[in-house]
Write an enzyme that holds these catalytic residues in place. Structure first.
Site, PDB file in Angstrom:
ATOM      1  N   ILE A 602       0.813  -1.319   0.038  1.00 48.45           N
ATOM      2  CA  ILE A 602       0.031   0.146   0.007  1.00 48.45           C
ATOM      3  C   ILE A 602       0.771   1.350  -0.102  1.00 48.45           C
ATOM      4  O   ILE A 602       0.356   2.392  -0.033  1.00 48.45           O
ATOM      5  CB  ILE A 602      -0.976   0.143   1.108  1.00 48.45           C
ATOM      6  CG1 ILE A 602      -0.259  -0.147   2.672  1.00 48.45           C
ATOM      7  CG2 ILE A 602      -2.046  -1.099   1.067  1.00 48.45           C
ATOM      8  CD1 ILE A 602      -1.261   0.308   3.722  1.00 48.45           C
ATOM      9  N   GLU A 604       5.055   3.194   0.301  1.00 49.22           N
ATOM     10  CA  GLU A 604       6.759   3.253   0.591  1.00 49.22           C
ATOM     11  C   GLU A 604       6.864   4.464   1.575  1.00 49.22           C
ATOM     12  O   GLU A 604       6.413   5.499   1.322  1.00 49.22           O
ATOM     13  CB  GLU A 604       7.207   3.179  -0.587  1.00 49.22           C
ATOM     14  CG  GLU A 604       7.285   2.149  -1.627  1.00 49.22           C
ATOM     15  CD  GLU A 604       8.156   0.959  -1.292  1.00 49.22           C
ATOM     16  OE1 GLU A 604       9.121   1.233  -0.306  1.00 49.22           O
ATOM     17  OE2 GLU A 604       7.873  -0.038  -1.653  1.00 49.22           O
ATOM     18  N   GLY A 606       9.746   6.398   5.053  1.00 50.32           N
ATOM     19  CA  GLY A 606      10.840   6.414   5.238  1.00 50.32           C
ATOM     20  C   GLY A 606      11.393   5.208   5.957  1.00 50.32           C
ATOM     21  O   GLY A 606      12.658   4.815   5.846  1.00 50.32           O
ATOM     22  N   GLY A 608      10.214   1.735   5.246  1.00 49.70           N
ATOM     23  CA  GLY A 608      10.401   0.813   4.225  1.00 49.70           C
ATOM     24  C   GLY A 608       9.100   0.618   3.577  1.00 49.70           C
ATOM     25  O   GLY A 608       8.251   1.322   3.466  1.00 49.70           O
ATOM     26  N   SER A 609       8.819  -0.592   3.011  1.00 46.58           N
ATOM     27  CA  SER A 609       7.429  -0.914   2.464  1.00 46.58           C
ATOM     28  C   SER A 609       6.667  -1.193   3.461  1.00 46.58           C
ATOM     29  O   SER A 609       6.691  -1.440   4.531  1.00 46.58           O
ATOM     30  CB  SER A 609       7.743  -1.978   1.548  1.00 46.58           C
ATOM     31  OG  SER A 609       8.816  -2.028   0.499  1.00 46.58           O
ATOM     32  N   ASP A 722      10.288  14.767   9.472  1.00 45.97           N
ATOM     33  CA  ASP A 722       9.714  14.607   8.174  1.00 45.97           C
ATOM     34  C   ASP A 722       8.406  14.875   8.082  1.00 45.97           C
ATOM     35  O   ASP A 722       7.239  14.174   7.524  1.00 45.97           O
ATOM     36  CB  ASP A 722      10.079  13.021   7.775  1.00 45.97           C
ATOM     37  CG  ASP A 722       9.945  13.113   6.256  1.00 45.97           C
ATOM     38  OD1 ASP A 722      10.089  13.900   5.354  1.00 45.97           O
ATOM     39  OD2 ASP A 722       9.695  11.946   5.806  1.00 45.97           O
TER      40      ASP A 722
END
Length: 925
Positions: A602, A604, A606, A608-609, A722
């Site tokens: 669903i 990506e 910071g 990971g997947s 972020d």
């Protein structure tokens, strides 16, 4: 007799050698100007299908750590099995390819499937060619046609959501005809189709220009008939004409052919359409196959006859302006015996060529980079210098201004980059340079002199290893106002009488404070930090023992429960953690079962997947699996868990569980059914339903409360690092939840020995002060949140290079309108007339304060929360008032946008430090 046989054999050998030489020369001539690059290939190789030689890209990028192997399922038709993935936090990476000035070229990039919905941009020079977005399990290609303006071209990958990647680059000379009528444009290939063929793609050596002709089915309402013929003795005179292997098949129809291309960009662009014809029916004569050609229902060619010029083949180039779609229609003309025919066609989109940085500045800065790299191999700052220094993302340490249509370099800041060797003398040839900062490095040799015509107003050479005297040519520069050259141990500071009397700021070559050695800094810092941490830990133990087990966060009007069981630990010298025991550990087997073996990707992030899953109790979850490229170890992962598990707030995404087995590091969060704020503002969800203003305001307030909780976290502030609209998630009630704490860090405190945090963030949101100084604070989050507020108001992306250049940056585009009190100009058209003017102004002014260049002038998150609370109260009160008016038959308030100055004053919920009625010069906070 024997001599005759020897002579014959000799002649045969000579003939063979001559034929071989002719063949080699012919092959070499056919590929003259070809550049074929295989990214991350171990060595050069020849592609067996095309017979072309591919060169490894190690001369551009030698770091093998950025190399990945393409999954076997994807590389069956590719000669290169590798991909280079650039791990960068922002900016661009460029391949510098040789060209011949004024030659027309085709350049093509090939990008293997990486992950769903990953996206980044590609540019030719500084002209953006397009966005690459992966939505299906297949390779992506992008191709452009351009005229070389110098002896090289930059082919650049620009980071957007994910790290950019590439497998192959191909550069090919093309005929002049491709840019006829588009001399100063870049043409982006939309489609190049071979009609009627069912075989594989056709390219070099069949096509001497190595254009790739792909088979395509017709989209005409009635069945088109494939037509093929073994063509021979056809003279293809035009250099743009496809090879016979393409032309020997076609589509035809008794009445009409139609080819529909939907999904084009919705902005108005000029398109160039090449239609290629070859009559395959030997019985057809001139005048028997005549048809009209339409583009988007606009007739472009009447009574077109392939055979009219006396040749069997022909092509026509047509131009049209289109928005969103382009239809090619061929209709049988009145009186024609045969219906239309088409063998192949090409569609190219014209993009205006953007001027690069001033040529002289460009040459000087590139030469300077080369000289610095001689003594500073693998220097991170220098290696990040790629492509054009000013456009599209400026190089680190470089500031540019516009001048007569091109960019000039006015500021160069290379401070604190650990640079060694001599200061490159070529820097004195940067005629537009005004500010030069080379401080806090290890330079040991000064440049000879600056010319009297220099525009330099500020020069900082302090804290280096320079020796001797400061050249008089520097001292006497006419525009110089600031000069620092102290703290150079071997540099004389005795003769300062010659200093320019116009200098406003100078250290007279003296070192105000002796620069301590690294060992001293480390020992003192370690002792100070250790003492402080022990004191803090003991204090917190006593504090929490006697304090009531709940806290109230001022300004939120709500009490948040503390964890009933808490553990204190000191995992590192500069952080302390409060770990909650409520986070559940999951086994890897359970995670794989919950995600059905990671079936549904669903997104990506910071970390990971991210995969969708379902727990045993039916709860839907988002499962974040740390990227295999991460260097984070078990200890760092445990420390991150401590931070995440301690944070509990209604506007922060809670951590449900984790897994740390078999080198797999996994975090489990609740699934947010309404996606992200980004998607609701200008993503796919925004196309289904526009987010109304009251909901936007409520989301802004919720996100601000979440960040304020982080910044006022008990014991020590937590900085997100972020903040962006894609990290603000929305639950089923549209409640904002700040997400993705993979980059979060504790804020520095007084007494910390030093701050050394890698700069992290996303382009368009990054605090310029943080980027420059690498000194992190809560105000870095505040700047990013200001960008989010502008997104909420405008419905625009923070960075979009597809817009006109003046609108690339949301912040720089919006600021002039706000300062001129023309807020209506930046409001999302979807909410115009649907907001209270005073509430909107509150939000806009808060955003402007957040975006102050210097963090000192920015508000804290608690102040922002108060302002947004006031704005929401104003909005809600106005809504209730208008509802009562409507119930009496009054008109809807949304038909009028009230002027803010005509509004009565409102009672604030709390005293705020933000000025909401004026935009006067800010004061330090």
């Amino acid at each position: 007799m024997m001599e005759l046989q020897v002579i014959r054999i000799f002649r045969l050998v000579v003939a063979f050698v001559l034929c071989l030489c002719i063949f080699i020369r012919s092959a070499s001539s056919a590929t003259k100007g070809f550049e074929s690059i295989a990214c991350c290939a171990d060595s050069n190789y020849t592609d067996p299908k095309t017979t072309l030689t591919y060169t490894t890209d190690h001369i551009w990028f030698s770091d093998k750590r950025s190399c990945r192997q393409i999954p076997e399922i994807l590389f069956s038709h590719r000669s290169n099995k590798n991909v280079r993935k650039f791990e960068i936090y922002e900016g661009k990476r460029c391949y510098n390819l040789p060209t011949v000035k004024d030659q027309v070229y085709l350049i093509r990039g090939i990008f293997p499937f990486d992950s769903l919905n990953s996206s980044f941009y590609v540019s030719i020079g500084v002209t953006e060619l397009g966005e690459l977005r992966s939505s299906r399990l297949e390779d992506l290609e992008i191709e452009g046609v351009f005229r070389a303006t110098k002896d090289y071209i930059d082919f650049c990958l620009l980071k957007e959501d994910v790290n950019p990647f590439i497998s192959q680059i191909e550069l090919r000379p093309l005929p002049e005809e491709y840019l006829h009528g588009f001399g100063t444009s870049v043409l982006k290939l939309i489609s190049r189709n071979n009609l009627g063929d069912t075989n594989d793609d056709i390219r070099f050596p069949d096509d001497q220009n190595d254009r790739i002709w792909k088979r395509k089915e017709t989209s005409t309402p009635t069945s088109a008939l494939p037509l093929s013929f073994n063509v021979s003795n056809v003279d293809l005179k035009d250099s743009v004409t496809p090879p016979l292997q393409v032309l020997q098949t076609a589509l035809t129809h008794p009445e009409r052919l139609e080819f529909v291309h939907d999904g084009l960009e919705t902005d108005d662009y000029e398109y160039s359409v090449f239609l290629h014809f070859l009559e395959l029916n030997g019985t057809v004569r001139a005048g028997q196959r005549v048809f009209d050609i339409y583009l988007n229902n606009e007739i472009k060619k009447e009574k077109f006859d392939v055979l009219a010029g006396g040749s069997k083949n022909s092509y026509t180039a047509l131009n049209i302006s289109a928005n969103g779609s382009l239809n090619i229609t061929l209709v049988k003309a009145s009186g024609s015996e045969f219906g239309p025919l088409l063998n192949a066609y090409e569609i190219l989109q014209a993009r205006s060529w953007i001027e690069e940085t001033n040529q002289k500045d460009l040459e000087v800065i590139q030469k300077m980079r080369e000289e610095l790299l001689l003594h500073n191999q693998e220097n991170e700052a220098l290696e990040s210098w790629s492509g054009d220094p000013c456009m599209i993302f400026p190089w680190k340490g470089i500031t540019c201004d516009d001048s007569t249509g091109s960019s000039i370099i006015t500021k160069l800041d290379l401070s604190s980059n650990n640079l060694k060797g001599a200061i490159p003398s070529i820097v004195t040839k940067m005629t537009n340079l005004q500010i030069l900062n080379l401080s806090h490095n290890q330079f040991d040799m000064l440049f000879p002199s600056f010319p009297p015509s220099s525009l330099l107003i500020s020069l900082d050479l302090s804290y280096n290893d320079l020796s001797g005297w400061l050249p008089e040519s520097i001292i006497s520069l006419p525009h110089l106002k600031s000069l620092y050259f102290g703290c150079n141990p071997s540099m004389s500071d005795e003769d300062t009488t010659k200093l320019n009397s116009s200098l406003i700021n100078t250290d007279y070559g003296r070192c105000k404070a002796k620069k301590p050695k690294f060992g001293q800094v480390f020992v003192i810092g370690a002792i100070t930090s250790g003492s402080l941490l022990i004191t803090l830990a003991v204090g917190i133990l006593f504090f929490c023992r006697y304090r009531h087990k709940s806290i109230t966060l001022e300004g939120f009007g709500k009490t948040y429960p503390m964890a009933t069981n808490i553990i204190f630990s000191l995992p590192s010298k500069d952080d302390f953690f409060i770990k909650s025991v409520s986070v559940k550990p999951f086994t890897l087997e359970y995670i794989e079962q919950a995600t059905e073996q990671y079936k549904t990707l669903i997104g990506e992030g910071g970390f990971g997947s991210v995969y969708r899953g379902t727990l045993d109790d039916g709860q839907e979850v988002a499962v974040k699996v740390r990227s295999s490229t991460s260097t984070q170890g078990t200890r760092e992962f445990d420390n991150e868990l401590n931070l995440l598990s301690a944070i509990q707030h209604e506007n922060l995404v809670p951590l449900l569980g984790y897994c740390n087995e078999y080198d797999q590091q996994i975090l489990v969060y609740p699934f947010m059914s309404n996606g992200s704020l980004l998607d609701r503002l200008y993503g796919e969800a925004s196309k289904r339903k526009i987010l109304d203003w009251p909901t936007r305001l409520s989301i802004a307030l919720g996100a601000a409360r979440g960040l304020a909780y982080l910044h006022t976290f008990p014991g020590r502030s937590v900085i997100h690092r972020d903040v962006k609209s894609s990290n603000i998630l929305l639950d089923q009630s549209m409640c904002a939840k700040v997400a993705d704490f993979g980059f979060s860090k504790y804020a520095p405190q007084e007494g910390d020995s030093y701050v050394s945090l890698e700069v992290r963030g996303t382009a368009g949101y990054l605090d310029p002060e943080y980027y420059k100084t690498q000194q992190l604070s809560e105000k870095s989050d505040v700047f990013s949140f200001g960008v989010v507020l502008l997104e909420i108001v405008s419905g625009r992306e923070p960075l979009n290079i597809k817009r006109p250049r003046i609108e690339w940056s949301l912040v720089e585009w919006a600021k002039p309108y706000i300062r001129a009190s023309k807020v209506d100009e930046i409001v999302d058209p979807g909410i115009k007339g649907g907001y209270h003017a005073e509430a909107l102004w509150r939000v806009v002014e808060v955003a402007l304060q957040c975006l102050e260049p210097y963090s000192t002038y920015r508000p804290c998150m608690v102040d922002i929360v108060r302002e947004l609370e006031d704005a929401l109260i104003i909005e809600n009160n106005a809504s209730e008032y208008m509802k009562s008016i409507d119930s009496l038959g009054g008109s809807n308030r949304y038909s009028i946008v009230m002027d803010k100055r005509a509004l009565p004053s409102t009672t604030s919920t709390a005293e705020s430090t933000i000025t909401t009625q004026t935009l006067s010069h800010p004061q330090p906070r």
